[in-house]
Design a protein around this motif. Structure first.
Motif, short mmCIF file in Angstrom:
data_model
loop_
_atom_site.label_atom_id
_atom_site.label_comp_id
_atom_site.label_asym_id
_atom_site.label_seq_id
_atom_site.Cartn_x
_atom_site.Cartn_y
_atom_site.Cartn_z
N UNK A 229 0.87 -1.20 0.01
CA UNK A 229 -0.14 0.14 -0.10
C UNK A 229 0.76 1.14 0.10
N UNK A 230 0.85 2.16 -1.03
CA UNK A 230 1.86 3.24 -1.19
C UNK A 230 1.17 4.34 -0.77
N UNK A 231 -0.11 4.61 -0.46
CA UNK A 231 -0.50 5.82 0.03
C UNK A 231 -2.08 6.01 0.37
N UNK A 232 -2.24 7.26 0.86
CA UNK A 232 -4.08 7.33 0.71
C UNK A 232 -4.45 7.68 -0.29
N UNK A 233 -5.26 7.06 -0.91
CA UNK A 233 -6.02 7.28 -2.24
C UNK A 233 -6.95 8.47 -2.19
N UNK A 234 -7.14 9.12 -3.16
CA UNK A 234 -7.94 10.24 -3.27
C UNK A 234 -9.45 9.65 -3.52
N UNK A 235 -10.52 10.21 -3.25
CA UNK A 235 -11.88 10.05 -3.36
C UNK A 235 -12.15 9.70 -4.84
N UNK A 236 -13.04 8.76 -5.06
CA UNK A 236 -13.39 8.52 -6.51
C UNK A 236 -12.96 7.05 -6.84
N UNK A 237 -13.40 6.58 -7.78
CA UNK A 237 -13.15 5.20 -8.54
C UNK A 237 -11.71 4.91 -8.61
N UNK A 238 -11.28 3.83 -8.32
CA UNK A 238 -9.72 3.42 -8.75
C UNK A 238 -9.63 2.89 -9.79
N UNK A 239 -8.46 2.94 -10.57
CA UNK A 239 -8.00 2.32 -11.64
C UNK A 239 -7.06 1.12 -11.29
N UNK A 240 -7.64 0.03 -12.07
CA UNK A 240 -6.72 -1.25 -11.68
C UNK A 240 -6.40 -2.01 -13.12
N UNK A 241 -5.17 -2.30 -12.86
CA UNK A 241 -4.60 -3.23 -14.07
C UNK A 241 -3.98 -4.21 -13.51
N UNK A 242 -4.40 -5.66 -14.18
CA UNK A 242 -3.75 -6.86 -13.54
C UNK A 242 -3.39 -7.64 -14.88
N UNK A 243 -2.14 -8.11 -14.54
CA UNK A 243 -1.36 -8.78 -15.93
C UNK A 243 -0.71 -9.92 -15.38
N UNK A 244 -0.64 -10.95 -16.12
CA UNK A 244 0.13 -12.16 -16.01
C UNK A 244 1.26 -12.37 -16.81
N UNK A 245 2.40 -12.98 -16.49
CA UNK A 245 3.58 -12.85 -17.10
C UNK A 245 4.11 -14.54 -17.56
N UNK A 246 3.55 -15.47 -16.83
CA UNK A 246 3.98 -16.79 -17.30
C UNK A 246 2.91 -17.76 -16.52
N UNK A 247 2.54 -18.63 -17.42
CA UNK A 247 1.62 -19.81 -17.10
C UNK A 247 2.36 -21.07 -17.37
N UNK A 248 2.63 -21.78 -16.25
CA UNK A 248 3.53 -22.95 -16.49
C UNK A 248 3.43 -23.88 -15.28
N UNK A 249 3.38 -25.06 -15.32
CA UNK A 249 3.08 -26.23 -14.48
C UNK A 249 1.92 -25.98 -13.44
N UNK A 250 0.84 -25.52 -14.06
CA UNK A 250 -0.47 -25.43 -13.19
C UNK A 250 -0.30 -24.14 -12.38
N UNK A 251 0.67 -23.13 -12.76
CA UNK A 251 0.78 -21.86 -11.75
C UNK A 251 0.90 -20.63 -12.55
#
Length: 287
Positions: A229-251
């Protein structure tokens, strides 16, 4: 008296009664914050952070109300109902303190976590960063995540939050995944609750798995999750980005970044999760 917002109610903890040792807190795993009947990991982490904060507040020293780091190992997936969080204050520091927490359900450990707690300066600005919030269409032009996911999985939690996906990363909702392991969009609580450092623990685990944009590969249970957690967010909706880098061995690894409404990075997370690929063919590599 102002009515408590839903997230505050479902993450509430209270000291356990009738126990000889201190540092134990009762909680209730709410069925409304589940995916396929199992509680969301970020929701559990935020509840455990409340217990850690309460345990720390009972010890003499500086006030450290905000989570700074959280590292959790998910041992089993508990079902909704009563549970208990056991805490241990590891260190009480002037700048930061550490607390260990264990969530137990029906007498068995479900989640083990360690938190660093401190106090974020709401006016702090980044000295340097190479991470900028991705450009997104307005919320009303994005695809709303529904209460039923691929394969008919019930997503009860989507009735408690508004997740609006950028159409460019929401192909899986129409059965046409893009082949890029990324989902991004907007996040807000359905009842209007504003984000705060505690809620960022949930936000960092709130979005659909990025692997859905590769193929419909089923449940993706989290094994380990680390949140900064890097700080106190400002009011309003959040922007979220989620990425995967490697799918291997069922992980699969996933990396999540969260920005506030002003475009300031306020949370980062990494996790390792299970993923049964089976005979599914991988998409072509995209650059």
């Amino acid at each position: 008296m102002r009515e408590a917002k839903a997230f505050d109610s479902v993450t509430a903890v209270s000291p356990s009664e009738g126990r000889s040792s201190s540092g134990r807190y009762d909680m209730a795993i709410d069925p409304g914050w589940t995916i396929g009947g199992r509680p969301n990991g970020g929701y559990l982490l935020a509840t455990m952070a409340r217990a850690a904060r309460s345990a720390l507040a009972s010890a003499e020293g500086p006030d450290h109300p905000h989570p700074v780091t959280a590292t959790a190992h998910f041992l089993t997936s508990p079902s909704p109902g009563p549970a208990e969080v056991q805490t241990e204050v590891l260190r009480r520091g002037r700048w930061m303190s550490q607390v260990r927490a264990r969530l137990e359900h029906r007498g068995s450990p479900s989640v083990e976590a360690v938190f660093a707690l401190g106090r974020h300066d709401p006016d702090a600005e980044p000295w340097w960063t190479d991470l900028e919030a991705p450009p997104l269409p307005p919320m009303d032009e994005c695809v709303r995540a529904q209460g039923v996911g691929p394969g008919g999985v019930e997503l009860a939690i989507m009735n408690r939050v508004h997740v609006r996906l950028d159409p460019a990363t929401a192909g899986f909702t129409a059965g046409q995944p893009s082949g890029r392991a990324e989902v991004r969009g907007w996040l807000a609580f359905a009842d209007g609750r504003e984000p705060d450092p505690l809620a960022l623990l949930y936000a960092a685990d709130s979005f659909p798995p990025a692997t859905l944009e590769l193929a419909t590969l089923g449940w993706v249970p989290t094994l380990e999750l680390t949140v900064y957690v890097r700080g106190v967010p400002a009011p309003g909706p959040l922007i979220v980005r989620q990425r995967a880098r490697l799918v291997q061995a069922d992980l699969v690894d996933e990396v999540c970044h969260v920005w506030d409404s002003g475009g300031r990075l306020v949370a980062q997370a990494t996790q390792l999760a299970g993923l049964r690929v089976g005979n599914a063919n991988p998409p072509p590599l995209l650059h």
